[in-house]
Design an enzyme around this catalytic site. Structure first.
Site, PDB file in Angstrom:
ATOM      1  CE  LYS A 265      33.505  22.037  64.718  1.00 36.26           C
ATOM      2  NZ  LYS A 265      34.258  21.282  63.702  1.00 36.26           N
ATOM      3  CG  ASP A 270      39.509  22.540  64.937  1.00 35.48           C
ATOM      4  OD1 ASP A 270      40.268  22.023  65.789  1.00 35.48           O
ATOM      5  OD2 ASP A 270      38.949  21.890  64.030  1.00 35.48           O
ATOM      6  CE  LYS A 277      41.636  22.185  61.987  1.00 34.52           C
ATOM      7  NZ  LYS A 277      41.207  21.127  61.058  1.00 34.52           N
ATOM      8  CG  ASP A 288      35.656  24.475  63.404  1.00 26.33           C
ATOM      9  OD1 ASP A 288      34.911  24.117  62.477  1.00 26.33           O
ATOM     10  OD2 ASP A 288      36.283  23.671  64.127  1.00 26.33           O
ATOM     11  CG  ASP A 347      41.658  18.538  63.201  1.00 24.52           C
ATOM     12  OD1 ASP A 347      40.952  19.446  63.687  1.00 24.52           O
ATOM     13  OD2 ASP A 347      42.201  18.607  62.081  1.00 24.52           O
ATOM     14  CD  GLU A 349      37.107  20.207  66.346  1.00 25.53           C
ATOM     15  OE1 GLU A 349      37.860  19.402  65.762  1.00 25.53           O
ATOM     16  OE2 GLU A 349      36.502  21.111  65.756  1.00 25.53           O
ATOM     17  NE  ARG A 351      34.043  13.476  63.731  1.00 23.25           N
ATOM     18  CZ  ARG A 351      34.497  12.938  62.604  1.00 23.25           C
ATOM     19  NH1 ARG A 351      34.530  11.639  62.467  1.00 23.25           N
ATOM     20  NH2 ARG A 351      34.898  13.697  61.610  1.00 23.25           N
TER      21      ARG A 351
HETATM   22  N1  BES Z   1      36.859  22.162  61.633  1.00 27.48           N
HETATM   23  C1  BES Z   1      37.328  21.065  60.893  1.00 27.48           C
HETATM   24  C2  BES Z   1      36.649  20.905  59.545  1.00 27.48           C
HETATM   25  C3  BES Z   1      36.895  21.997  58.535  1.00 27.48           C
HETATM   26  C4  BES Z   1      37.888  21.834  57.599  1.00 27.48           C
HETATM   27  C5  BES Z   1      36.119  23.111  58.494  1.00 27.48           C
HETATM   28  C6  BES Z   1      38.096  22.820  56.651  1.00 27.48           C
HETATM   29  C7  BES Z   1      36.321  24.098  57.562  1.00 27.48           C
HETATM   30  C8  BES Z   1      37.314  23.943  56.630  1.00 27.48           C
HETATM   31  C9  BES Z   1      37.095  19.762  61.669  1.00 27.48           C
HETATM   32  O1  BES Z   1      37.086  19.872  63.039  1.00 27.48           O
HETATM   33  C10 BES Z   1      38.183  18.823  61.281  1.00 27.48           C
HETATM   34  O2  BES Z   1      39.298  19.121  61.529  1.00 27.48           O
HETATM   35  N2  BES Z   1      37.807  17.729  60.679  1.00 27.48           N
HETATM   36  C11 BES Z   1      38.724  16.740  60.250  1.00 27.48           C
HETATM   37  C12 BES Z   1      38.175  15.401  60.686  1.00 27.48           C
HETATM   38  C13 BES Z   1      39.149  14.287  60.636  1.00 27.48           C
HETATM   39  C14 BES Z   1      40.290  14.520  61.545  1.00 27.48           C
HETATM   40  C15 BES Z   1      38.456  12.989  60.992  1.00 27.48           C
HETATM   41  C16 BES Z   1      38.863  16.800  58.745  1.00 27.48           C
HETATM   42  O3  BES Z   1      37.855  16.933  58.059  1.00 27.48           O
HETATM   43  O4  BES Z   1      39.990  16.744  58.266  1.00 27.48           O
HETATM   44 ZN    ZN Z   2      36.508  21.750  63.811  1.00 27.05          ZN
HETATM   45 ZN    ZN Z   3      39.015  19.728  63.926  1.00 20.98          ZN
END
Ligand code: BES
Ligand code: ZN
Ligand code: ZN
Length: 500
Positions: A265, A270, A277, A288, A347, A349, A351
């Protein structure tokens, strides 16, 4: 950098000599014993009194007060000989080397044979030392106008061993390669998003390709439109920066078949998109692209060691931004595989970009797929900051990844994907899949979604959201990007054996 010697001249003025000492019974072996004899058994006495500690990872420095040419001796406690692992040895070396760096030495000498056990031969100890040396010395240069005064660095290492010098030297070099590549991955993670765009990642990959002779392909936005990469394009829709899909190939077999795909990834920042966020959650999202960094770090090791395996690295890269044109919750997009996706959360994104990258990897002859991603906050809730979350559709491939991670000292822990989990990602009323089926089992939902694109190809998903950045410095590194999984992936490739 490394000079390998068999015999020692005790009058030589080394700046510092590093010596291992085991616990229970505390003992000095080989040249360390000789040093003790030279000092009329004083070292044994100091060990007995506890002034030189043999406890695991204890570091004791003593002055020789002119009785040896060497000014100082640095003892590294190793704990019980039978319990010493490659990982704790590496950490012990890291701690010792950090203390010498802080003391501003420029040359160190090591009695490497004093670290050998029944389990860890000179190849292991040499590798551990070389790797620890690179890792412990790492610092991110940063952007301060007035950089701190130029730090003195250890630039010479003299290694004493009874083993074949070529053997010792190559073990040290391999360790150094592993450590340096991990540092490259750390650097990429630490660079801020404005200075590391998808284009910058592509340029970095170009340099790697020309250095190591990898075949390189960089897909531009127009190529993605032609190929129907609707998922990757949707994430990029709100951005001023063009997306890139970076492909690097290492052909280690005569025929291009059974390639191992490493899919990382590469979200360079992000924001969360319209599912924005929070003001605290957004900070740190420059990291990210830790999956991409791990893949590029692994490719550096692969380029140096040239294993007889076919490897294809695939990095989907863009930032995830907001604008009048950005994708939105409720949008339905069509991925390259043809599968349609209802976007419930912009968010989620990672996947999406990985979906198209996995499909592209399959079209490039991937027989096995490993994807690596800072995918979910959920994996941190589940496993904390020390374990990478792993999910799979293939037991045998998972075993291989598990062994490699164990060897690299980068632990992974498996989470399940049940049929019910799959039903949840397939649970959209208006599309084939939905990208966010609710907060229960967050990390699993991310894995299950990507699994829909791996389909029958053996696949392992590694969620490094908790492990790619460290809040604190460790024995082997600074706070910040850890470079996690670069070494695991390289070891996996090197040892790969699926009984084809
Ligand atoms: N990049 C984030 C995941 C992340 C969170 C990485 C904290 C490093 C530290 C990812 O894209 C994300 O935002 N995931 C969400 C998914 C949800 C919206 C289904 C998450 O884990 O909150
Ligand atoms: Zn992300
Ligand atoms: Zn995200």
């Amino acid at each position: 950098m490394f000079t390998i010697r068999k015999d020692i001249n005790w009058n030589e003025p080394h700046q510092c000599l590093i010596i291992g000492v085991f616990d229970k019974p505390a003992k000095l072996v080989g040249l360390a014993k000789e040093a003790d004899e030279k000092l009329d058994g004083q070292l044994t006495a100091l060990v007995k009194d506890g002034d030189i500690s043999s406890k695991k990872k204890a570091v004791s420095r003593i002055h020789t007060l002119g009785r040896l040419g060497t000014k100082k001796l640095l003892f590294v406690g190793l704990g019980k000989e039978k319990e010493l692992t490659f990982e704790s040895l590496r950490e012990a070396f890291g701690k010792a080397l950090k203390s010498l760096k802080d003391a501003r030495l420029t040359s160190v000498s090591v009695l490497i044979d004093s670290f050998i056990t029944d389990e860890l031969d000179v190849l292991d100890t040499g590798h551990a030392f070389g790797e620890a040396f690179a890792l412990a010395n790492y610092e991110f240069a940063g952007y301060k106008q007035k950089s701190n005064e130029v730090q003195k660095e250890i630039s010479e290492i003299i290694v004493y061993s009874d083993s074949e010098p070529e053997e010792v030297s190559s073990a040290m070099q391999v360790g150094l390669i592993f450590g340096k590549a991990t540092n490259s991955a750390r650097n990429l993670v630490n660079i801020p998003g404005n200075l590391l765009t998808a284009t910058d990642l592509a340029n970095y990959s170009k340099e790697l390709a020309s250095k190591y002779g990898f075949e390189l392909e960089v897909l531009e936005k127009e190529d993605m439109i032609e190929l129907g990469m609707g998922a990757l394009l949707a994430v990029n829709q709100g951005s001023e920066q063009p997306p890139k899909l970076i492909v690097l190939k290492h052909q280690g077999k005569e025929e291009w078949k059974d390639a191992i795909a490493l899919v990382g990834k590469g979200i360079t920042f992000d924001t969360g998109g319209y599912s924005l966020k929070t003001k605290t959650g957004i900070v740190g999202m420059k990291t990210d692209m830790g999956g991409a960094a791990a893949v590029l770090g692994a490719m550096e090791i692969i380029g140096e060691l040239r294993p007889e395996q076919n490897v294809v690295a695939v990095i989907p890269s863009t930032d995830n931004m907001i604008s009048g044109n950005a994708f939105k919750p409720d949008d339905v997009i069509t991925s390259m595989s043809g599968k349609t996706i209802e976007v419930l959360n912009t968010d989620a994104e990672g996947r999406l970009v990985l979906a198209d990258a996995v499909t592209y990897a399959k079209q490039h002859g991937a027989g096995y797929i490993i994807d690596i991603a800072t995918l979910t906050g959920g994996v941190i809730t589940a496993l904390g900051y020390d374990m990478t979350g792993a999910m799979t559709n293939d037991e045998a491939l998972f075993e291989q990844v598990l062994e490699a991670s164990y060897e690299a000292g980068e632990p992974i822990w498996r989470l399940p994907i049940t049929e019910k989990d799959k039903e949840r990602v397939r649970g959209s009323k208006i599309a084939d899949l939905n990208n966010s089926p609710g907060s229960a089992g967050h990390a699993i939902m991310g894995g299950a979604f990507i699994g829909e694109f791996a389909e029958d190809t053996p696949w392992v998903h590694l969620d490094i959201a908790g492990t790619s950045v460290s809040e604190k410095a460790t024995d082997l590194g600074t706070a910040g990007g850890t470079g996690v999984m670069a070494r695991t992936l390289a070891i996996l490739v090197e040892r790969f054996d699926m009984d084809e």
